[in-house]
Design an enzyme around this catalytic site. Structure first.
Site, PDB file in Angstrom:
ATOM      1  N   ASP A 154       0.747  -1.212  -0.210  1.00  0.00           N
ATOM      2  CA  ASP A 154      -0.118   0.123   0.010  1.00  0.00           C
ATOM      3  C   ASP A 154       0.872   1.384  -0.027  1.00  0.00           C
ATOM      4  OD1 ASP A 154      -2.289   1.661   0.911  1.00  0.00           O
ATOM      5  OD2 ASP A 154      -3.523  -0.150   0.766  1.00  0.00           O
ATOM      6  N   HIS A 223      -3.736   6.009   3.316  1.00  0.00           N
ATOM      7  CA  HIS A 223      -4.545   4.750   2.882  1.00  0.00           C
ATOM      8  C   HIS A 223      -3.943   3.502   3.749  1.00  0.00           C
ATOM      9  CE1 HIS A 223      -5.808   1.823  -0.181  1.00  0.00           C
ATOM     10  NE2 HIS A 223      -7.060   2.730  -0.076  1.00  0.00           N
ATOM     11  N   SER A 534     -11.365  -1.113  -0.345  1.00  0.00           N
ATOM     12  CA  SER A 534     -10.184  -0.938   0.448  1.00  0.00           C
ATOM     13  C   SER A 534     -10.199  -1.226   1.691  1.00  0.00           C
ATOM     14  CB  SER A 534      -9.411   0.461   0.074  1.00  0.00           C
ATOM     15  OG  SER A 534      -8.905   0.555  -1.386  1.00  0.00           O
TER      16      SER A 534
END
Ligand SMILES: *[C@@H]1O[C@H](CO)[C@@H](O)[C@H](O)[C@H]1NC(C)=O
Ligand SMILES: *[C@@H]1O[C@H](CO)[C@@H](O)[C@H](O)[C@H]1NC(C)=O
Ligand SMILES: *[C@@H]1O[C@H](CO)[C@@H](O)[C@H](O)[C@H]1NC(C)=O
Ligand SMILES: *[C@@H]1O[C@H](CO)[C@@H](O)[C@H](O)[C@H]1NC(C)=O
Length: 584
Positions: A154, A223, A534
Site C-alpha cells: 500500500d 491509506h 480498500s
C-alpha cells in the site's frame, strides 16, 4: 494439392497486404522518434536457480543479447524479480519489447500499467467482540494471530500510531526473513515486534509523485496505515474521528505482525512494476497473508506464485458499482472482497427555514475554533446542475449548495464540494439514491458540511424551496453516531463493484463482502473514517490471520472455502442480504 497451393498463394497475398499495412501504420511512429522507451514487465515463470544472484544474471544475459550491450542491459533494468518468480521490469522501446517476447524463455511481455488504490464498530458487527474474546470461536484458542505475518502492499505505514504499539509481544518469529529498509524520516527503530518489516519501491515512479512523499516506508497518504490497522491494529481505547465513531479501535487480528511494502506514492501512484517487486519480496520474506487494496489484474501471475507458496492473497474488489461486470481482481486463486455497510450511521439534523426537520448522513463536525457564524441558518442555493460547467461562477460564499446526483457520480460530489470549499461556502447537501459514501469523497469536505440525503428527503427539500416565499434557508447540525439494528445493516454498498468478472466471467466474484462503509482506523497519530472496498479487504485479511493461527496447515483454498461457506447470506430477520443500487 491444388487447393493447398491456391490457399497458400492467397494467404501470401494476405501477408503482403498485412505487411504493407503494418509498415504504413508504423511509419509516422518512427518519424516521430520510435526510440522512446516505456516500462515493460517480462515474465519468465518459476525461478530456475537457487541463488537469486544467478536469477539476476540470467536476466542480464537475456537483455544483453537483446540490446547487444552489457551497459545498456544494466541501465535498462528497473526491478529484477528473483524470489517468488522470475522476471524483470525494464525500460524498452516497443520494438525491443516485441523482440523480447519472441525469446523462448520469455512467457509474456506487457507494459507496466498504473494502479490506484481502491474500525471500531466493524469488528463487533462481525461477531468478533473485543470483550468476548475469550469465549469467541475464532479468538478462543489463540491470542489474536500473534505468530501470523500479514503483508500489506500500500502507501506505507505511520509507525508512531498507537495502533502499532508492540507492548507485550514475543520475539519476531524466527522464520521471518524480511528487513527494515531505512530512509528519509524512517530509522531502524521504526520497525518493532509489531511492524516487523518495511520496504519501499520508488524505482520507475515519476518524480512528481515522489516529491510530495518520503523516500521511506512512511505513509503520508493515510491509506496504507488505515488498511494495516484494520487488518492487525492493536486495541486502542477511546479512538474517534472528532468524537464520531468513538470506541476501542482495533484490527481483526490484534496480535498479528505487520510487514509493510510501500508500492504507492503521493496521492496513490503505483504501477505493475512496483507491485510485483513487493509481491516478490513478500514471498521471500515469509508473509502468511497479503492484503492488497487496489486494482491489479496484470499482476495475477505474481499473485499466483504467492498463492502457490502458501500465502493467502486478499484483494479489494473495486469501487465501480453499482454497474455490473465492474469487479476487479477476479483471479480465482485469491479472495476478492466487496464492501458492505455496518450497523452504524452518522445522522445529521437538517432544519429548513419552514422549521421542518429532516435527517441526512455526514461526518460533519465543528472544529474547536470554528466561529459562531458557522452555525445557524444559511441561504440554500440550487444550481440547474452541479456539473462544473454549469456550477462554475455561482456565488456560494457563506451559503449551502443543494445538488442531485446520479448513483456513483463521485466526480460531481468531489468537484462541487471542492468548489464550495474554495468559494468560502458553508456546505453541500447531496440527494442521491442511497447515502453510501466512497473513500474518494472525504478530504474535500474538511471544514464544510457535506451531507448526503436520499431521494425522498431530496424531494422534501425541493418542495420546500418551491414553496418558500423569500430566499430559502437551511441549518445543518454536526453529525451524531448511532449504532444498532435500526440502521438496516448489512447491505452491499452501492459503490462496491459487481460481478461477474469481465476477465473470467465463468468465475463468481466477488467472493465475500466485509465492512467497507465509514470505517474508523488509524491515520498518522489520530484516526480517520474512510469508505471503500480498500477498507473491506483488510477486514478479511484479519480473519484469514485468525484462521491461519488456528489451522496453520490449511491451504489458501481451504481458508477461502471456510470463509465463504460460513458467511451469512441473510440478515437477523432472515431476509436475504441485498446490494445498494438503482432498481432496473
Ligand atoms: C522513526 O524514525 C524517525 C527517524 O529516525 C524518528 O524520528 C522517530 O522517532 C522514529 N519513530 C519510532 C516510533 O521509533
Ligand atoms: C484555529 O484558528 C487558528 C487561528 O485563527 C488557525 O491558525 C488554525 O488553523 C485554526 N484551526 C483549525 C483546526 O481550524
Ligand atoms: C471556471 O471559470 C473560470 C473563469 O471563467 C475558469 O478560469 C476556470 O477554469 C473554470 N473552472 C472550471 C473547473 O471549469
Ligand atoms: C502441519 O504440518 C506439519 C508438516 O507437514 C506437521 O508436522 C504437523 O503435525 C502439522 N500440524 C497439524 C496441526 O496438523
Amino acid at each position: 494439392m491444388g487447393l493447398l497451393q491456391s490457399s497458400s498463394s492467397s494467404s501470401r497475398v494476405a501477408w503482403v497486404l498485412l505487411l504493407l499495412l503494418l509498415c504504413f501504420c508504423e511509419l509516422p511512429f518512427r518519424a516521430h522518434g520510435g526510440g522512446s522507451r516505456k516500462l515493460y514487465i517480462a515474465y519468465l515463470g518459476h525461478v530456475k536457480h537457487d541463488d537469486p544472484n544467478d536469477v539476476v544474471a540470467s536476466h542480464h544475459d537475456l537483455l544483453t543479447t537483446l540490446l547487444q550491450s552489457k551497459e545498456e542491459s544494466l541501465a535498462s533494468v528497473v526491478y529484477n524479480y528473483k524470489h517468488g518468480f522470475s522476471g524483470f521490469a525494464a525500460m524498452l522501446t516497443t520494438e525491443q519489447a516485441k523482440e523480447l517476447a519472441e525469446f523462448p524463455e520469455v512467457i509474456s511481455v506487457q507494459p507496466s500499467k498504473r494502479h490506484t488504490p481502491t474500525t471500531t464498530r466493524s469488528w463487533d458487527f462481525l461477531g468478533l467482540n473485543h470483550q468476548m474474546m475469550g469465549s469467541d470461536m475464532l479468538h478462543g484458542s489463540n491470542s489474536g494471530g500473534e505468530d501470523v505475518i500479514i503483508g500489506v502492499i500500500d502507501t506505507g505505514i505511520w509507525p508512531e500510531s498507537r495502533s502499532f504499539n508492540d507492548a507485550g509481544y514475543g520475539p519476531v518469529p524466527s522464520r521471518w526473513k524480511g528487513k527494515c529498509q531505512v530512509g528519509h524520516d524512517w530509522g531502524s527503530t521504526n520497525c518493532s515486534r509489531k511492524i516487523i518489516g518495511a520496504r519501499f519501491y520508488s524505482a520507475g515512479v515519476p518524480d512528481q509523485f515522489l516529491e510530495t512523499d518520503s523516500l521511506s516506508p512512511r505513509d503520508h497518504n493515510g491509506h496504507g496505515t488505515h488498511c494495516a490497522s484494520t487488518a492487525a491494529g492493536s486495541a486502542v481505547e477511546a479512538a474517534s474521528f472528532h468524537g464520531l465513531a468513538k470506541g476501542v479501535a482495533r484490527g481483526g487480528a490484534t496480535r498479528a505482525r505487520i510487514a509493510v511494502y510501500k508500492s504507492f506514492w503521493g496521492l496513490g501512484f503505483g504501477n505493475t512494476a512496483t507491485v510485483l517487486a513487493a509481491i516478490d519480496d513478500a514471498i521471500h520474506d515469509g508473509v502468511d497473508v497479503l492484503s492488497m487494496s487496489f486494482g491489479v489484474d496484470e499482476n495475477s501471475f505474481g499473485v499466483l506464485h504467492a498463492v502457490q507458496k502458501g500465502i493467502t492473497v486478499v484483494y479489494a474488489g473495486g469501487n465501480e458499482g453499482p454497474r455490473p461486470q465492474t469487479v476487479r481482481n477476479g483471479a480465482p486463486w485469491a479472495i476478492t472482497v466487496a464492501a458492505s455497510k455496518i450497523d452504524r450511521s452518522f445522522p445529521t439534523m437538517i432544519t429548513l427555514g419552514s422549521k421542518q426537520q429532516i435527517v441526512g448522513q455526514s461526518l460533519y463536525y465543528r472544529g474547536k475554533n470554528s466561529s459562531k457564524s458557522s452555525s445557524g441558518f444559511k441561504v440554500l442555493v440550487v444550481p440547474v446542475s452541479c456539473d462544473m460547467e454549469i456550477l462554475n461562477g455561482t456565488d456560494v460564499k457563506g451559503q449551502i449548495l443543494f445538488c442531485t446526483m446520479q448513483p456513483g457520480d463521485q466526480d460531481v460530489f468531489q468537484q462541487s464540494s471542492q468548489y464550495v470549499r474554495d468559494g468560502g461556502g458553508s456546505g453541500v447537501i447531496f440527494a442521491q439514491y442511497t447515502t453510501d459514501l466512497s473513500f474518494t469523497a472525504l478530504d474535500v469536505c474538511k471544514g464544510i458540511a457535506c451531507v448526503l440525503v436520499d431521494l425522498d428527503i431530496g424531494k422534501k427539500i425541493a418542495s420546500y424551496m418551491d414553496d418558500a416565499s423569500s430566499s430559502p434557508m437551511v441549518k445543518i447540525e454536526p453529525a451524531r453516531t448511532i449504532t444498532g439494528k435500526e440502521t438496516l445493516a448489512p447491505k452491499v454498498a452501492m459503490f462496491s463493484s459487481r460481478g461477474p468478472s469481465p476477465d473470467y466471467p465463468a468465475i463468481i466474484k466477488p467472493d465475500i463482502a466485509a465492512p467497507g462503509v465509514n470505517i474508523l482506523a488509524a491515520k498518522e497519530n489520530s484516526y480517520a473514517i474512510l469508505s471503500g472496498t480498500s477498507m473491506a479487504a483488510p477486514h478479511v485479511a484479519g480473519v484469514v490471520a485468525l484462521l491461519k493461527a488456528l489451522h496453520p496447515n490449511w491451504s489458501s483454498a481451504a481458508i477461502k472455502s471456510a470463509i465463504v461457506t460460513t458467511a451469512h447470506t441473510t440478515d437477523e430477520h432472515g431476509m436475504p442480504l441485498l446490494a445498494g443500487g438503482l432498481p432496473r
